[in-house]
Structure formats: C-alpha cells, structure tokens
Design a protein around this motif. Structure first.
Motif, PDB file in Angstrom:
ATOM      1  N   GLU A 181      -6.693   1.433   7.637  1.00  0.00           N
ATOM      2  CA  GLU A 181      -7.246   1.635   6.306  1.00  0.00           C
ATOM      3  C   GLU A 181      -6.719   2.891   5.620  1.00  0.00           C
ATOM      4  OE1 GLU A 181     -11.593  -0.152   5.926  1.00  0.00           O
ATOM      5  OE2 GLU A 181     -11.354   0.989   7.773  1.00  0.00           O
ATOM      6  N   TRP A 182      -6.337   3.918   6.383  1.00  0.00           N
ATOM      7  CA  TRP A 182      -5.735   5.075   5.720  1.00  0.00           C
ATOM      8  C   TRP A 182      -4.210   5.011   5.670  1.00  0.00           C
ATOM      9  CZ3 TRP A 182      -2.649   7.983   8.929  1.00  0.00           C
ATOM     10  CH2 TRP A 182      -3.003   8.175  10.260  1.00  0.00           C
ATOM     11  N   GLY A 183      -3.656   3.929   6.205  1.00  0.00           N
ATOM     12  CA  GLY A 183      -2.230   3.692   6.024  1.00  0.00           C
ATOM     13  C   GLY A 183      -1.332   4.253   7.101  1.00  0.00           C
ATOM     14  N   ALA A 184      -1.818   4.341   8.335  1.00  0.00           N
ATOM     15  CA  ALA A 184      -0.980   4.837   9.424  1.00  0.00           C
ATOM     16  C   ALA A 184       0.194   3.893   9.664  1.00  0.00           C
ATOM     17  CB  ALA A 184      -1.807   4.975  10.706  1.00  0.00           C
ATOM     18  N   ASP A 185       1.376   4.428   9.703  1.00  0.00           N
ATOM     19  CA  ASP A 185       2.577   3.666  10.046  1.00  0.00           C
ATOM     20  C   ASP A 185       2.746   3.750  11.559  1.00  0.00           C
ATOM     21  OD1 ASP A 185       5.068   2.619  10.515  1.00  0.00           O
ATOM     22  OD2 ASP A 185       6.115   3.844   9.018  1.00  0.00           O
ATOM     23  N   GLU A 186       2.351   2.684  12.256  1.00  0.00           N
ATOM     24  CA  GLU A 186       2.316   2.719  13.716  1.00  0.00           C
ATOM     25  C   GLU A 186       3.704   2.807  14.342  1.00  0.00           C
ATOM     26  OE1 GLU A 186      -0.337   3.365  15.045  1.00  0.00           O
ATOM     27  OE2 GLU A 186      -1.940   2.559  13.777  1.00  0.00           O
ATOM     28  N   SER A 187       4.751   2.553  13.583  1.00  0.00           N
ATOM     29  CA  SER A 187       6.102   2.663  14.147  1.00  0.00           C
ATOM     30  C   SER A 187       6.431   4.102  14.536  1.00  0.00           C
ATOM     31  CB  SER A 187       7.139   2.141  13.152  1.00  0.00           C
ATOM     32  OG  SER A 187       7.256   3.001  12.025  1.00  0.00           O
ATOM     33  N   LYS A 188       5.738   5.079  13.941  1.00  0.00           N
ATOM     34  CA  LYS A 188       6.014   6.478  14.261  1.00  0.00           C
ATOM     35  C   LYS A 188       5.574   6.851  15.668  1.00  0.00           C
ATOM     36  CE  LYS A 188       5.589   7.865   9.419  1.00  0.00           C
ATOM     37  NZ  LYS A 188       7.039   8.021   9.205  1.00  0.00           N
ATOM     38  N   ARG A 189       4.803   5.987  16.301  1.00  0.00           N
ATOM     39  CA  ARG A 189       4.346   6.281  17.669  1.00  0.00           C
ATOM     40  C   ARG A 189       5.397   5.945  18.721  1.00  0.00           C
ATOM     41  NH1 ARG A 189       0.553   3.484  19.776  1.00  0.00           N
ATOM     42  NH2 ARG A 189       0.349   1.750  18.322  1.00  0.00           N
TER      43      ARG A 189
END
Length: 398
Positions: free
Chosen positions: A203-211
C-alpha cells in the motif's frame, strides 16, 4: 557497500535461527507467544485504542488510504485485492563528482562518504538559477549505514561540498513521486479496528525487487527471534511532509540500495497523521514484522543489536519539536499492542541478550536509539517523552 548492521562483525544471521531459549531472568519473564496473524496484531492495536485515545484522535490516526473513510465500522475485511499504481523511484547514477545536472526533478539527494567527519554544505539549482548554500545534515550513525537523505524539493541540479577530512564522496538523486507509474495489487481493505489501520508494504508502494541481487538471491533473508525490547527513532527528515508515503519510499531506497541492506531498517514507521506503515519484510505467514509463531523479524536499526530489538521510526525531525498528537497516539497504541503480545513490561529495565552473539546491554524495555549508540536520534524532544510513553503504555495495558 555497507553490510547489514545486525550483530557483531556486522554479519546478518542466516538460515534458520536456533529454537528460542528460555527468557533471561532479568527480562521480566516473557510469556509464550501465541500464533498470530496480521489481523490479530491490529485487533490488539484496536483494543489499545479503546483505552488510550479519544474518538477524534483515533479518527486522525486511522485515516484511510483508498478505502472506507474514518470512523466506518470495522466489519469483516474482504479478502480480495485491487490494482493501484505507484510511481517508480527514479535515481540518478551514483557519482563521486561534487556537482551534477539531472534529467528529472529530484525529491532527494543521497550523500555519503568515508570517515567520521561531519559538516559540509549543499546547494541546489533549478532552471531559474542556483539556490543558497545550506548545511548538510549529520548522519544518524556511521554504524547504521552513514547515508544522508537531503530534501531537494524538485531541484534539477546540485553541488555538494563535503567536510574537511571526508573521503570517497558518493551522491545520487532520487525522485519518489514523479516517475513512471507501475501497477501492483493491494488488499481491497487494509485491516481496520476501531478506526486504526496500517499500510502494508504494497500500500505504500514498496518495490520488492530492491530486496534481491541480480542473481535473484535475497540480500537480507528474514531471520526471526523473540522480541525483547522496542527502540524508538525519528527519521530526521523534514516535518510536515506533503506525501509521507513518498518519504517512506525514499528511506526504503536509501536503506536497501545505498546502505546495501536490501530492505528498510525499521519494523514499523508512523507518520505525522498517525498512519502506521509496515516496514521490514517478514513474509506473508505472520503479522507485520513477525513470523507465524510470533517471533520478530530482524531488521537494521541499531548496529550490532538488531535481533530481538524492534525498531519504530517516527517520520520527521523531533529534535526541536514534539511528535504530533496523532503520531503520539498511534505510537502509544502500537507499543501497547506489541507489549501485550510479547509480555513486555513497558516500565522495566531489562538485560538485552543478543541471541546471535550473546552480547548484553542494560536498557529500558522501550528505549531510544541514543541509548544504544552515539547519535542524536530520536531527537531531544522525543527522547524526553519516552518516560511518558512508557507510562502511557503501562496504563493502557492494565
């Protein structure tokens, strides 16, 4: 690139942690942690709200993001999802130059250098010309990555003069509001109890690819340990931010990319309107910040003492001003829920035992970042409020 500042030798726990040990006799005798869900945490937060907040403050703390309005009765959340769009974070190429012209309007400049020198200054430029020089902010702690997040307010260029003695300056620009839109599915209704809600990472727009690394390996795989203590922070960013979620995305980018941690360093964040944000990724099985057994996910907010230590960050700079009433209320409710769930006495002084390397430290069960290392965090005014926070949590838990 900095390693995740977890425990001694700055190494993150990997693989499956050992089974939880019996609580240390000085930690207040934590009771066994029941199996919990994300809905279960917010139910506890809602229960805390009933005893700590007036309806007006609760409505402010529970302001909705794309769902029903404040004060709407809770009802059973629907299990579906909806598609929403978020701006991709645009980033300039990292540079060791002291000046850079940008192809986009920057919301932030990230600056870091080797060495402990503080000071220096920055000047931003726009098509209308150069602005005035201003002082560079101090870093929270070199043990916590050392990167400085500097508001650029739409600048199209910048010049940085690092302090004397700084080595290996690196800077880059960020834009967390105006980039191309990416689409993601988010819960149709985020959890709400008594007007209280939290924003999931989606909901806050985390781009999970950065993990993840380019080869697909997770940079900081989750590790879980029983919660022993809670540490409070401020993000040392501008107060009265018009788009708090954009600030959270910027912090995420700095922690994940510049600090090399692969994720945001806090388990939770709270903005000035009292909205609670899910921080560190903990998987889908448990409640935010926890696994399905109720153990806490290790994050990266206190160098050398992260496992078993839950970090909550208040957005803004609380050195010369207090948190807003909405933020204060949401923080009290969240700490109350966590204390109840983990059997934590908010008034106790505990002996924290690092479950990874066995090191110990005497701290309050709810402490400030500066109780762990040399830093001004969580700001002078917020630090002075910690005693009242502990008392408020204790009163709500009776």
């Amino acid at each position: 690139m900095a390693q995740p500042p977890h425990e001694s030798a700055d190494s993150a726990p990997s693989g499956n942690p050992p089974p939880p040990q019996a609580p240390d006799a000085t930690t207040g005798g934590r009771r066994p942690i029941p199996l919990l869900s994300r809905r279960g945490l917010m139910a506890a937060v809602g229960l805390a709200a009933a005893t700590t907040a007036t309806p007006t403050v609760v409505a402010a703390a529970g302001r909705d993001h794309g769902g029903v309005g404040p004060g709407t009765p809770t009802g059973r959340p629907r299990n579906g999802t909806v598609e929403r769009s978020f701006p991709e974070t645009r980033s300039g190429e990292p540079t060791d130059a002291t000046a850079a012209a940008l192809a986009f309007s920057a919301g932030w400049i990230v600056a870091r250098w080797d060495g402990s020198a503080e000071g220096g200054r920055v000047r931003f430029s726009t098509p209308e010309g150069d602005g005035a020089w201003s002082a560079l902010p101090a870093t929270c702690s070199s043990a916590n990555g050392g990167a400085r997040l500097i508001a650029a307010d739409g600048a199209t260029g910048y010049r940085v003069q690092p302090p004397a003695g700084a080595r290996n300056l690196r800077t880059r620009a960020l834009d967390t509001t105006g980039g191309p839109r990416r689409r993601a599915r988010v819960p149709e209704e985020h959890p709400r109890l008594r007007g209280i809600s939290y924003l999931s990472r989606a909901e806050w727009g985390a781009d999970e690819s950065k993990r993840f690394r380019p080869n697909g390996a997770e940079i900081m795989p989750p590790a879980f340990y029983p919660l022993q203590t809670i540490t409070l922070h401020h993000t040392d960013t501008a107060n009265n931010a018009p788009d708090p979620a954009a600030v959270v995305r910027a912090i995420y980018d700095v922690h994940a990319v510049d600090n090399g941690w692969g994720d945001i360093g806090y388990q939770f964040l709270v903005d000035e309107a009292g909205r609670i944000y899910e921080g560190r990724w903990s998987g889908a099985a448990g409640m935010p910040g926890h696994d399905a057994r109720g153990n806490m996910v290790t994050a990266a907010h206190v160098g050398g003492a992260n496992s078993g230590n839950l970090g909550i960050a208040l957005l803004g700079n609380l050195t010369g001003r207090p948190p807003t009433e909405a933020a204060r209320t949401a923080l009290t409710e969240l700490c109350t829920a966590l204390a109840r769930l983990h059997g934590l006495d908010p008034l106790a002084r505990i002996r924290f035992v690092n479950p990874v390397d066995g090191s110990t430290r005497e701290v309050q069960s709810i402490s400030g970042h500066r109780d762990w290392m040399a830093t001004e965090c969580p700001g002078d005014v917020m630090y002075a409020e910690l005693a009242a926070l502990r008392s408020g949590v204790a009163a709500a838990g009776r």
